[in-house]
Design a protein around this motif. Structure first.
Motif, PDB file in Angstrom:
ATOM      1  N   ASP A   1       0.644  -1.109   0.113  1.00 33.42           N
ATOM      2  CA  ASP A   1      -0.082   0.087  -0.007  1.00 33.42           C
ATOM      3  C   ASP A   1       0.863   1.081   0.198  1.00 33.42           C
ATOM      4  O   ASP A   1       0.457   2.266  -0.798  1.00 33.42           O
ATOM      5  CB  ASP A   1      -0.846   0.024   1.252  1.00 33.42           C
ATOM      6  CG  ASP A   1      -1.954  -0.901   1.268  1.00 33.42           C
ATOM      7  OD1 ASP A   1      -2.042  -1.641  -0.028  1.00 33.42           O
ATOM      8  OD2 ASP A   1      -2.755  -1.071   2.089  1.00 33.42           O
ATOM      9  N   LEU A   2       2.067   1.110   0.855  1.00 36.03           N
ATOM     10  CA  LEU A   2       2.806   2.399   0.899  1.00 36.03           C
ATOM     11  C   LEU A   2       3.410   2.678  -0.524  1.00 36.03           C
ATOM     12  O   LEU A   2       3.839   3.766  -0.777  1.00 36.03           O
ATOM     13  CB  LEU A   2       3.894   2.377   2.022  1.00 36.03           C
ATOM     14  CG  LEU A   2       3.259   2.310   3.285  1.00 36.03           C
ATOM     15  CD1 LEU A   2       4.235   2.131   4.498  1.00 36.03           C
ATOM     16  CD2 LEU A   2       2.466   3.839   3.563  1.00 36.03           C
TER      17      LEU A   2
ATOM     18  N   ALA B   1       1.346   4.619  -2.706  1.00 46.31           N
ATOM     19  CA  ALA B   1       0.967   5.527  -2.444  1.00 46.31           C
ATOM     20  C   ALA B   1       2.099   6.646  -2.705  1.00 46.31           C
ATOM     21  O   ALA B   1       2.013   7.589  -3.192  1.00 46.31           O
ATOM     22  CB  ALA B   1       1.037   5.870  -0.773  1.00 46.31           C
ATOM     23  N   PHE B   2       3.341   6.150  -2.686  1.00 50.60           N
ATOM     24  CA  PHE B   2       4.779   6.967  -2.755  1.00 50.60           C
ATOM     25  C   PHE B   2       5.075   6.930  -4.401  1.00 50.60           C
ATOM     26  O   PHE B   2       5.946   7.777  -4.904  1.00 50.60           O
ATOM     27  CB  PHE B   2       5.809   6.686  -1.890  1.00 50.60           C
ATOM     28  CG  PHE B   2       5.370   7.234  -0.624  1.00 50.60           C
ATOM     29  CD1 PHE B   2       5.962   8.502  -0.346  1.00 50.60           C
ATOM     30  CD2 PHE B   2       4.815   6.484   0.435  1.00 50.60           C
ATOM     31  CE1 PHE B   2       5.841   9.121   1.045  1.00 50.60           C
ATOM     32  CE2 PHE B   2       4.596   7.009   1.461  1.00 50.60           C
ATOM     33  CZ  PHE B   2       5.080   8.242   1.995  1.00 50.60           C
TER      34      PHE B   2
ATOM     35  N   ARG C   1      -1.769  10.280  -2.308  1.00 54.15           N
ATOM     36  CA  ARG C   1      -0.599   9.985  -1.576  1.00 54.15           C
ATOM     37  C   ARG C   1      -1.064   9.981  -0.011  1.00 54.15           C
ATOM     38  O   ARG C   1      -1.143   9.048   0.943  1.00 54.15           O
ATOM     39  CB  ARG C   1       0.769  10.305  -1.862  1.00 54.15           C
ATOM     40  CG  ARG C   1       1.907   9.889  -0.595  1.00 54.15           C
ATOM     41  CD  ARG C   1       3.067  10.382  -1.065  1.00 54.15           C
ATOM     42  NE  ARG C   1       3.340  11.606  -2.109  1.00 54.15           N
ATOM     43  CZ  ARG C   1       3.201  11.474  -3.235  1.00 54.15           C
ATOM     44  NH1 ARG C   1       3.126  10.331  -3.893  1.00 54.15           N
ATOM     45  NH2 ARG C   1       3.592  12.609  -4.076  1.00 54.15           N
TER      46      ARG C   1
ATOM     47  N   CYS D   1      -2.041   7.101   2.919  1.00 46.72           N
ATOM     48  CA  CYS D   1      -1.530   7.063   4.122  1.00 46.72           C
ATOM     49  C   CYS D   1      -2.129   7.471   5.288  1.00 46.72           C
ATOM     50  O   CYS D   1      -1.995   6.934   6.562  1.00 46.72           O
ATOM     51  CB  CYS D   1      -0.200   8.144   4.012  1.00 46.72           C
ATOM     52  SG  CYS D   1       1.106   7.748   2.765  1.00 46.72           S
ATOM     53  N   GLN D   2      -3.241   8.422   5.337  1.00 46.67           N
ATOM     54  CA  GLN D   2      -4.087   8.434   6.416  1.00 46.67           C
ATOM     55  C   GLN D   2      -4.886   7.576   6.658  1.00 46.67           C
ATOM     56  O   GLN D   2      -5.081   7.090   7.784  1.00 46.67           O
ATOM     57  CB  GLN D   2      -4.965   9.727   6.114  1.00 46.67           C
ATOM     58  CG  GLN D   2      -6.008  10.450   7.173  1.00 46.67           C
ATOM     59  CD  GLN D   2      -6.572  11.701   6.686  1.00 46.67           C
ATOM     60  OE1 GLN D   2      -6.816  11.859   5.439  1.00 46.67           O
ATOM     61  NE2 GLN D   2      -6.634  12.497   7.735  1.00 46.67           N
TER      62      GLN D   2
ATOM     63  N   PHE E   1      -2.699   4.947   8.593  1.00 46.27           N
ATOM     64  CA  PHE E   1      -2.404   5.385   9.871  1.00 46.27           C
ATOM     65  C   PHE E   1      -3.655   5.411  10.672  1.00 46.27           C
ATOM     66  O   PHE E   1      -3.509   4.649  11.916  1.00 46.27           O
ATOM     67  CB  PHE E   1      -1.983   7.035   9.801  1.00 46.27           C
ATOM     68  CG  PHE E   1      -1.841   7.596  11.094  1.00 46.27           C
ATOM     69  CD1 PHE E   1      -0.643   7.261  11.932  1.00 46.27           C
ATOM     70  CD2 PHE E   1      -2.587   8.664  11.620  1.00 46.27           C
ATOM     71  CE1 PHE E   1      -0.419   7.885  13.284  1.00 46.27           C
ATOM     72  CE2 PHE E   1      -2.119   9.365  12.726  1.00 46.27           C
ATOM     73  CZ  PHE E   1      -1.002   8.906  13.706  1.00 46.27           C
TER      74      PHE E   1
ATOM     75  N   ALA F   1       3.704   3.209   9.238  1.00 43.39           N
ATOM     76  CA  ALA F   1       2.332   4.046   8.890  1.00 43.39           C
ATOM     77  C   ALA F   1       2.522   5.304   9.281  1.00 43.39           C
ATOM     78  O   ALA F   1       2.180   6.501   8.578  1.00 43.39           O
ATOM     79  CB  ALA F   1       1.183   3.343   9.291  1.00 43.39           C
TER      80      ALA F   1
ATOM     81  N   ALA G   1       5.121   7.576   7.462  1.00 41.81           N
ATOM     82  CA  ALA G   1       4.799   7.847   6.212  1.00 41.81           C
ATOM     83  C   ALA G   1       3.513   8.736   5.882  1.00 41.81           C
ATOM     84  O   ALA G   1       3.791   9.676   5.140  1.00 41.81           O
ATOM     85  CB  ALA G   1       4.420   6.575   5.408  1.00 41.81           C
ATOM     86  N   PHE G   2       2.612   8.700   6.804  1.00 42.10           N
ATOM     87  CA  PHE G   2       1.548   9.866   6.919  1.00 42.10           C
ATOM     88  C   PHE G   2       2.123  11.189   7.136  1.00 42.10           C
ATOM     89  O   PHE G   2       1.519  12.030   6.622  1.00 42.10           O
ATOM     90  CB  PHE G   2       0.668   9.283   7.968  1.00 42.10           C
ATOM     91  CG  PHE G   2      -0.434  10.166   8.105  1.00 42.10           C
ATOM     92  CD1 PHE G   2      -1.411  10.901   6.976  1.00 42.10           C
ATOM     93  CD2 PHE G   2      -0.992  10.667   9.505  1.00 42.10           C
ATOM     94  CE1 PHE G   2      -2.136  11.684   7.265  1.00 42.10           C
ATOM     95  CE2 PHE G   2      -1.995  11.481   9.492  1.00 42.10           C
ATOM     96  CZ  PHE G   2      -2.936  12.283   8.598  1.00 42.10           C
TER      97      PHE G   2
ATOM     98  N   ALA H   1       3.633  12.428   4.246  1.00 40.55           N
ATOM     99  CA  ALA H   1       2.488  12.864   3.116  1.00 40.55           C
ATOM    100  C   ALA H   1       1.733  14.194   3.700  1.00 40.55           C
ATOM    101  O   ALA H   1       1.290  14.994   2.793  1.00 40.55           O
ATOM    102  CB  ALA H   1       1.584  11.693   2.765  1.00 40.55           C
TER     103      ALA H   1
END
Length: 462
Positions: A185-186, A189-190, A198, A202-203, A206, A215, A218-219, A222
């Motif tokens: 998933d990450l 996102a990236f 993204r 990430c939200q 998290f 998580a 990363a959040f 973002a």
């Protein structure tokens, strides 16, 4: 990049050719690796681990479930260029996706007997990790196997095999699906070129995984990219509680405080990141820069020197060393560092300008002129302030006509406040040169015209 090294990366050719070459090198490495004998007296095979390149930034060595790394270990990564997505705004890029950090982290984890064998698309690697092709930091430990030039690099879009086309390794992975991994998933996102997407991914992660430091960090990245500083702060605080011994969290924390101009908090965070990972060159670079802003140049130099030991071809770091050395009056050290800057990165124009400044202070007017002229020649923007400084250097070399030409060309093209500031600087430096070298008094007309343009002597102006 080094032509010999403990680790190896295959570039060029088609993807299929790269995979074949990596397989051959992997087989040879496993066959030649030393066997470690345990208490049982039996020979052990070297451990072999592999991950999808897109997942690699989001796997934390020492925390993830890995084979025992107390003996020889080989990490194989295909399409390594995909491990370094570079789609975030400048200054907000998550450290986990930055190649010098990621590769150094894995090299440290594998230890002195471990090896990394990888393949990559050269053009895509240049987009996400240009330092790899410059042999910077951990990349200096990689041997490069260069196959024939990639035949599809210049093929028009839509022709040829997609997997072989330059840049195709940046194709966005499939979006998150039910049951997908956090790493996957990450990665999605990236890899996204949309900061909003993204942040949304990430939200969600998290919220779903409140006990995941990964998580959270990363959040935070973002959110900061989207200027949501409140959410970024909340996520970083959570990450710090969940993983207080993870240098990446403290590094991201330092970046956050630096952006808020909270320099002392940034210093504390970068110090902690550097303490937790002494080979983390970027932590020391940022620590040094922060210490410099805090008026602690000696401490800044110590941090810069530590960083340089692990990344001796980092030209921006060398430039910092050159500038701080000059501020400390160590002009020989400054010139030596800045000379390396222009050798390593001749198109970095401020290396030339800073070298010229140092040489002028050393009394080497001719050398200063050469450096400033080269900077202006290479400078696509023709920086006005540096152009005015070039004019002063021409004055120092006894060329008042050239000084006049450059000074008014650059000063008259500036807004009023900037123009006045540049003329004041030119006058003050020119005055100091005349006092140090009385023969330049014959060219005082250059300084007199500056005074007239400013409306009279500086000490008589209100």
């Amino acid at each position: 990049m080094s032509q010999t090294g403990r680790h190896l990366i295959v570039l060029g050719g088609t993807r299929h050719q790269r995979l074949l070459a990596v397989a051959a090198h992997e087989a040879a490495a496993l066959d030649a690796a030393p066997r470690e004998r345990r208490d049982t007296g039996r020979a052990t095979q070297p451990a072999r681990i592999t991950f999808p390149a897109t997942h690699l930034p989001f796997i934390r060595p020492g925390v993830a479930t890995l084979p025992s790394l107390d003996g020889p270990c080989l990490l194989r990564v295909d399409d390594l260029d995909r491990a370094f997505p570079n789609n975030q705004l400048t200054g907000t890029r998550l450290v986990l996706t930055q190649s010098t950090y990621l590769m150094q982290k894995w090299i440290d984890a594998l230890g002195p007997t471990g090896r990394i064998i990888a393949s990559a698309n050269r053009e895509a690697l240049l987009l996400g990790a240009p330092e790899a092709l410059e042999g910077r930091g951990p990349w200096a430990q990689f041997e490069v196997v260069q196959l024939e030039n990639e035949p599809c690099a210049s093929v028009p879009a839509g022709q040829g095999k997609a997997e072989d086309q330059a840049g195709e390794s940046w194709k966005k992975p499939a979006g998150p699906k039910a049951g997908s991994s956090l790493e996957g998933d990450l990665a999605a996102a990236f890899a996204s070129r949309s900061g909003e997407e993204r942040l949304e991914i990430c939200q969600r992660l998290f919220s779903q995984l409140p006990n995941s430091a990964l998580a959270a960090v990363a959040f935070a990245s973002a959110a900061r990219e989207q200027q949501d500083l409140s959410s970024a702060r909340t996520a970083l605080d959570a990450a710090g509680l969940l993983a207080p011994d993870w240098e990446a969290v403290h590094y991201e924390d330092g970046k956050f405080w630096l952006g808020c101009e909270e320099l002392d908090r940034a210093r504390v965070a970068f110090e902690r990141a550097a303490e937790l990972m002494p080979t983390f060159s970027a932590a020391y670079v940022n620590l040094g820069a922060t210490l410099g802003e805090l008026g602690r140049p000696e401490d800044a130099m110590r941090a810069f020197r530590h960083a340089l030991a692990g990344d001796p071809r980092n030209f921006t770091l060398l430039n910092n060393i050159g500038v701080v050395s000059r501020e400390l009056g160590r002009l020989d050290e400054s010139e030596a560092a800045l000379s390396k800057v222009v050798q390593i990165a001749p198109d970095f124009v401020f290396g030339h300008y800073n070298l010229g400044h140092t040489r002028l202070l050393k009394g080497n007017e001719r050398g200063a002129l050469e450096a400033y002229e080269e900077g202006q020649r290479r400078d696509p923007e023709k920086n006005r302030r540096q152009g005015c400084r070039l004019a002063v250097v021409r004055f120092a070399n006894g060329d008042p006509a050239g000084a006049e030409r450059d000074l008014w060309h650059y000063a008259d093209g500036a807004p009023p406040d900037e123009r006045e500031d540049m003329l004041l600087e030119a006058y003050e430096v020119g005055q100091a040169l005349v006092q140090a070298r009385p023969e330049l008094a014959a060219h005082r007309a250059f300084l007199d015209r500056i005074v007239a343009s400013l409306g009279g002597p500086r000490d008589q102006r209100t």
